[in-house]
Design a protein around this motif. Structure first.
Motif, PDB file in Angstrom:
ATOM      1  N   THR A 157      36.914   7.068 -13.516  1.00  0.00           N
ATOM      2  CA  THR A 157      37.054   7.082 -14.871  1.00  0.00           C
ATOM      3  C   THR A 157      36.754   5.665 -15.596  1.00  0.00           C
ATOM      4  O   THR A 157      37.028   4.749 -14.903  1.00  0.00           O
ATOM      5  CB  THR A 157      38.636   7.825 -15.462  1.00  0.00           C
TER       6      THR A 157
ATOM      7  N   SER B  45      42.399  15.681 -15.374  1.00  0.00           N
ATOM      8  CA  SER B  45      40.679  15.373 -15.883  1.00  0.00           C
ATOM      9  C   SER B  45      40.576  15.099 -17.230  1.00  0.00           C
ATOM     10  O   SER B  45      39.953  14.341 -17.501  1.00  0.00           O
ATOM     11  CB  SER B  45      39.963  16.633 -15.106  1.00  0.00           C
TER      12      SER B  45
ATOM     13  N   LEU C 279      38.247  12.406 -16.633  1.00  0.00           N
ATOM     14  CA  LEU C 279      37.933  11.807 -15.135  1.00  0.00           C
ATOM     15  C   LEU C 279      37.054  13.049 -14.577  1.00  0.00           C
ATOM     16  O   LEU C 279      37.672  14.468 -14.602  1.00  0.00           O
ATOM     17  CB  LEU C 279      39.292  11.859 -14.236  1.00  0.00           C
ATOM     18  N   GLU C 280      36.159  12.978 -13.879  1.00  0.00           N
ATOM     19  CA  GLU C 280      35.251  14.214 -13.232  1.00  0.00           C
ATOM     20  C   GLU C 280      35.025  13.810 -11.747  1.00  0.00           C
ATOM     21  O   GLU C 280      35.006  12.699 -11.420  1.00  0.00           O
ATOM     22  CB  GLU C 280      33.909  14.216 -14.108  1.00  0.00           C
TER      23      GLU C 280
ATOM     24  N   TRP D 281      32.791  21.796 -11.958  1.00  0.00           N
ATOM     25  CA  TRP D 281      34.184  21.474 -12.440  1.00  0.00           C
ATOM     26  C   TRP D 281      34.150  21.623 -13.912  1.00  0.00           C
ATOM     27  O   TRP D 281      35.152  22.214 -14.501  1.00  0.00           O
ATOM     28  CB  TRP D 281      34.670  19.883 -12.155  1.00  0.00           C
TER      29      TRP D 281
END
Length: 328
Positions: free
Chosen positions: A24, A96, A101-102, A194
């Motif tokens: 991130t 996330s 954030l991935e 995701w």
């Protein structure tokens, strides 16, 4: 333990995310604060050493590792098995979204089931009762089939299918009672699945979406040979093995990942100028400038039908501060 059950419990007893790792651009203080909050106020413990890749500093909080570097623009977050399952998909989704954030480094999706064993999967794979995007050729030096490895001891059996270095990899193991099926995804595979799971925002649908990705990579189907050709018939004509049908519970066989890697607009522009411009100039000199108008008329509907191409256009328009009339 956080969990998300699939629509029917017959084939799958539990489904969830077992590993989540990515980066991130948020400040490390924000990351540590968010992780601590989700881990019930767990204390942040700084480590004496960082991590490879230029992350000169690292810390842990409630089992989650956070790493950053003085000369790196990103912060690495690694949520391994136990804390991952304790947070559950809703907790990971909150982390996330709040941190942008991935799982660009790794995303493991897991299922617990009683309808198959590691040995069941291995036997079907070796027998050819499988449709898989895995190299199953025989290594002439060892005489063993590629794409499968096994480990069997007093702790339980583990079977690995695929290559650990590829973007998709599956393992079956029974060290904890029921058989655990884990699909490990890396890079764009993990990110795309995701994103799709977040967009669905439905615990029952999460499991079916992940099963669709699993089936796209690995699908156990009975080997059927054509009567005349003697060769395997098309995958769609081969029935699912009974235990696999019970496990996948009617999930589709498809991938959430775009078939092409999205090119940068700058790369397209460079290619156009270097490769296409000379030929285009020749055609225009031969037939007139109206050729360009005709090409645009033909080409515009084709790119507008592709979401990845439209996304490139929107990004370019946004950078110019103009998002109007981008697809008209």
């Amino acid at each position: 333990m956080g969990s998300a059950e699939t629509p029917h419990a017959e084939g799958v007893a539990w489904m969830g995310v077992h590993w989540f790792a990515g980066t991130t651009r948020r400040a490390v203080s924000d990351v540590l604060e968010a992780v601590s909050a989700l881990r019930d106020g767990a204390r942040v413990v700084e480590h004496k050493r960082g991590m490879r890749g230029g992350y000169s500093h690292s810390a842990s909080c409630g089992g989650v590792t956070v790493a950053w570097g003085d000369n790196r623009p990103d912060v690495f977050v690694n949520v391994p098995g136990e804390p991952c399952e304790e947070l559950g998909i809703p907790g990971l989704a909150a982390l996330s979204v709040s941190l942008e954030l991935e799982p660009s480094s790794r995303l493991d999706v897991a299922w617990d089931t009683h309808v198959l064993t590691p040995d069941t999967a291995a036997a079907a794979f070796l027998a050819g009762d499988v449709v898989a995007r895995i190299d199953r050729t025989v290594n002439p030096e060892t005489g063993r089939m590629r794409g499968i490895e096994g480990r069997f001891n007093h702790e339980g059996d583990t079977v690995y299918l695929g290559s650990r270095t590829s973007e998709r990899f599956v393992r079956f193991y029974d060290r904890r009672g029921p058989t655990r099926v884990e699909m490990e995804l890396k890079k764009r595979r993990g990110v795309e699945l995701w994103r799709r799971m977040l967009a669905l925002n439905d615990e029952a649908a999460w499991g079916m979406e992940a099963l669709a990705e699993l089936r796209h990579f690995l699908d156990f189907r009975q080997m059927v040979l054509g009567k005349r050709s003697g060769k395997p018939v098309a995958a769609s004509e081969r029935p699912l093995l009974a235990w696999w049908a019970e496990f996948v519970q009617g999930a589709e066989r498809r991938s959430t990942v775009l078939p092409r890697k999205v090119d940068k607009l700058e790369k397209m522009d460079k290619w156009l100028r270097q490769q296409v411009a000379p030929v285009l100039a020749l055609v225009v000199d031969a037939y007139g400038p109206e050729v360009v108008r005709d090409l645009l008329t033909v080409g515009r509907p084709r790119y507008q039908a592709r979401p990845d191409r439209v996304a490139l256009l929107l990004d370019a328009a946004s950078s110019r501060g103009d998002v109007s009339n981008t697809t008209d």
